[in-house]
Design a protein around this motif. Structure first.
Motif, short mmCIF file in Angstrom:
data_model
loop_
_atom_site.label_atom_id
_atom_site.label_comp_id
_atom_site.label_asym_id
_atom_site.label_seq_id
_atom_site.Cartn_x
_atom_site.Cartn_y
_atom_site.Cartn_z
N ALA A 170 60.98 69.65 45.49
CA ALA A 170 60.43 70.09 45.50
C ALA A 170 59.96 72.02 45.79
O ALA A 170 59.36 71.91 44.85
N CYS A 171 59.75 71.94 46.97
CA CYS A 171 58.93 72.42 47.97
C CYS A 171 59.94 73.50 48.17
O CYS A 171 61.00 73.08 49.19
N THR A 172 60.50 74.93 47.65
CA THR A 172 61.20 75.98 48.50
C THR A 172 60.46 77.48 48.34
O THR A 172 59.60 77.18 47.63
N PRO A 173 61.59 78.33 49.22
CA PRO A 173 60.89 79.32 49.32
C PRO A 173 60.57 79.84 47.39
O PRO A 173 59.66 80.61 47.35
N GLU A 174 61.31 79.62 46.34
CA GLU A 174 61.25 80.53 45.01
C GLU A 174 59.94 79.23 44.26
O GLU A 174 59.74 80.74 43.70
N HIS A 175 60.30 77.80 44.78
CA HIS A 175 58.56 77.09 44.91
C HIS A 175 58.58 76.27 44.83
O HIS A 175 58.84 75.75 45.47
N ALA A 176 57.49 77.74 45.91
CA ALA A 176 56.34 76.70 46.75
C ALA A 176 55.22 75.40 46.17
O ALA A 176 55.06 76.29 45.21
N ILE A 177 55.37 74.51 46.83
CA ILE A 177 54.17 73.32 46.65
C ILE A 177 53.42 74.00 47.75
O ILE A 177 51.61 74.13 48.00
N GLY A 178 53.62 74.34 49.33
CA GLY A 178 52.36 74.32 50.49
C GLY A 178 52.47 76.13 50.84
O GLY A 178 53.87 76.68 50.39
N THR A 179 52.18 76.56 51.33
CA THR A 179 51.55 77.91 51.79
C THR A 179 52.91 78.16 53.33
O THR A 179 53.63 79.22 52.83
N CYS A 180 52.63 77.23 53.58
CA CYS A 180 53.87 77.32 55.21
C CYS A 180 55.19 77.53 54.65
O CYS A 180 56.30 77.55 55.26
N MET A 181 55.48 77.49 52.72
CA MET A 181 57.32 77.85 52.53
C MET A 181 56.81 79.43 52.26
O MET A 181 57.92 79.68 51.59
N VAL A 182 55.80 80.07 52.05
CA VAL A 182 55.05 80.93 50.68
C VAL A 182 55.87 82.04 51.71
O VAL A 182 56.46 83.74 51.99
#
Ligand code: SF4
Lengths: 371, 92
Positions: free
Chosen positions: A337-349
């Protein structure tokens, strides 16, 4: 270390790795935290963890300025950005950070005048060129970046700029480190210290780590060889029974930091009583607001900012990643669910975020310490 | 925004506001050098500095600057994006 090709770098890296192996005690594991997101990025990019013996483990720390911004502040920023006629400026890294419903980029797509700037001085230039519009700069960053905002505000004041304000989200590195050192979740044996922060605050600021908590810290440069050498210096401190602040990055970092930067920060900022950190909760005296003398440049004073506090999403484990309690791949939503394209969290952005760094570089190699 | 990029000072263009033209891999932009003002008069043409969000953070020697540039070039996309942002900068 200079002018060397990659082959020689790799050789030097192997040599440092051999020294670390020789100096490390297999019976006494060493858990080391790199504080700075720039180091996290290099560690994954160059797979430095693979060069270390099993008894030396690296965990990632809270030093990524984009990662620690809580959703509430993003929502407040978006609310400001929607104000009629207002120009909202921020660093490019902020545009994709998820608020509770959308990002600044989404707000821009819906018509808000959100502009990416490289420098706070660019934001000031926008204000100068648009005298009939309000211009807000959304400031983020640790002590490396705070002097730039402070100098920009000093200039705005000198020029008597009436249409420029700052929504200040600057944070300081010591309080979250103290919180980590006092947390029962995690026992850390030492730190790889943030090189660029220390060009401003000096190595002196970190003397509390050995003095109050009996842990060593080595201030490190950003090349892979710098990081390996800093790790070796930490292993050697353990071997010799020493515990102190050492400076691996002497070619850039002075002990006393930059007096001009510290002076302008003291003039423009004051410590906030407390500040909400993403994943870490509210930490007292951990962030900077504008001082009395600069109140007229405070966007939170001039505009009606909702001041919302939003809980981190349930699925998000950024707090545990920022505290080094779990590795990125141990988060339930990592890579799904959390990837750079669709991040849930900031650590992925942010590219300095541990999750993004691991997603981009580490994922292909089998995680060494999974489970 | 977290990167510090090396550049070489070309000339001081605004002494009051401490702005200098700095060459960053062939791109010339204005950078604030007030953090490096000191007793010896601050930065001079030819000096290498590390630049962060439009401000020179520290002086470095040429070897250090070149080693840092090489490291940044290896970063690829992230560095290129930072350079694009720098190119769009119009500090005055
Ligand atoms: S995978 Fe996403 S939600 Fe999980 S910790 Fe990383 S950034 Fe946060």
């Amino acid at each position: 270390m200079r002018y060397v090709d990659e082959f020689r770098d790799a050789q030097l890296g192997q040599a440092l790795a051999a020294e670390i192996l020789a100096a490390a005690d297999p019976g006494r594991p060493l858990k080391l935290m790199e504080i700075c997101g720039g180091h996290t990025h290099s560690i994954y990019k160059y797979s430095l963890g693979d060069l270390l013996p099993a008894s030396v483990e690296l965990v990632h720390g809270p030093g990524c300025p984009v990662c620690v911004i809580p959703m509430g502040r993003v929502d407040d920023g978006i609310a400001l950005a929607r104000t009629d006629g207002l120009i909202f400026t921020c660093f490019g890294d902020m545009l994709r950070v998820p608020g509770s419903e959308q990002t600044l980029l989404d707000a821009k797509a819906q018509g808000a005048d959100v502009r990416m700037v490289y420098s706070p001085l660019d934001a000031l230039a926008i204000a100068r060129n648009n005298p009939d519009r309000e211009v807000v700069f959304f400031a983020i960053g640790f002590e490396t970046t705070a002097p730039s905002t402070a100098l920009t505000l000093r200039r705005a004041k000198a020029e008597g700029m009436a249409n420029f304000t700052c929504m200040c989200n600057h944070v300081t590195i010591v309080p979250p480190l103290r919180a980590l050192l006092e947390s029962p979740d995690l026992r850390l044996d030492g730190f790889v210290g943030p090189g660029h922060v220390c060009t401003i605050v000096g190595t002196r600021l970190f003397e509390f780590i050995p003095a109050d908590y009996g842990r060593p810290i080595v201030i490190s440069g950003f090349e892979p060889l710098d990081i390996l050498q800093s790790i070796l210096m930490l292993v050697r401190q353990r071997q010799d029974g020493r515990c102190e602040v050492e400076n691996q990055y002497t070619r850039v970092v002075p002990r006393d930091g930059n007096p001009r930067a510290l002076e302008v920060m003291a003039e423009v900022f004051e410590l906030r009583p407390h500040f909400e950190w993403r994943g870490l909760g509210s930490i007292p005296h951990s962030a900077l607001g504008l001082s009395e003398a600069y109140r007229e440049f405070d966007a939170e004073q001039r505009f009606d900012v909702p001041g919302v506090s939003v809980a981190d999403p349930k699925a998000c484990q950024c707090g545990e990643v920022l505290k080094g309690v779990i590795k990125p791949w141990e988060c339930r939503v990592f890579g799904t669910a959390c990837t750079p394209e669709h991040a849930i969290g900031t650590c992925m952005v942010s590219p300095e975020g541990a999750c993004a760094a691991y997603y981009n570089y580490g994922r292909l190699a089998a995680p060494k310490q999974a489970v | 925004m977290c990167l510090a990029i090396p550049g070489q000072v070309v000339e001081l263009i605004d002494a009051d506001n401490q702005l200098a033209t700095v060459d960053v891999v062939g791109v010339r932009r204005s950078v604030n050098v007030s953090l490096l003002a000191d007793e010896d008069g601050g930065v001079a043409p030819g000096d290498w500095v590390l630049i962060h969000v439009g401000f020179a953070l520290s002086r470095v020697d040429e070897d250090e600057a070149r080693a840092t540039l090489r490291l940044l070039a290896e970063m690829g996309e992230h560095y290129e994006q930072e350079l694009e942002e720098l190119k769009a900068s119009a500090i005055e």
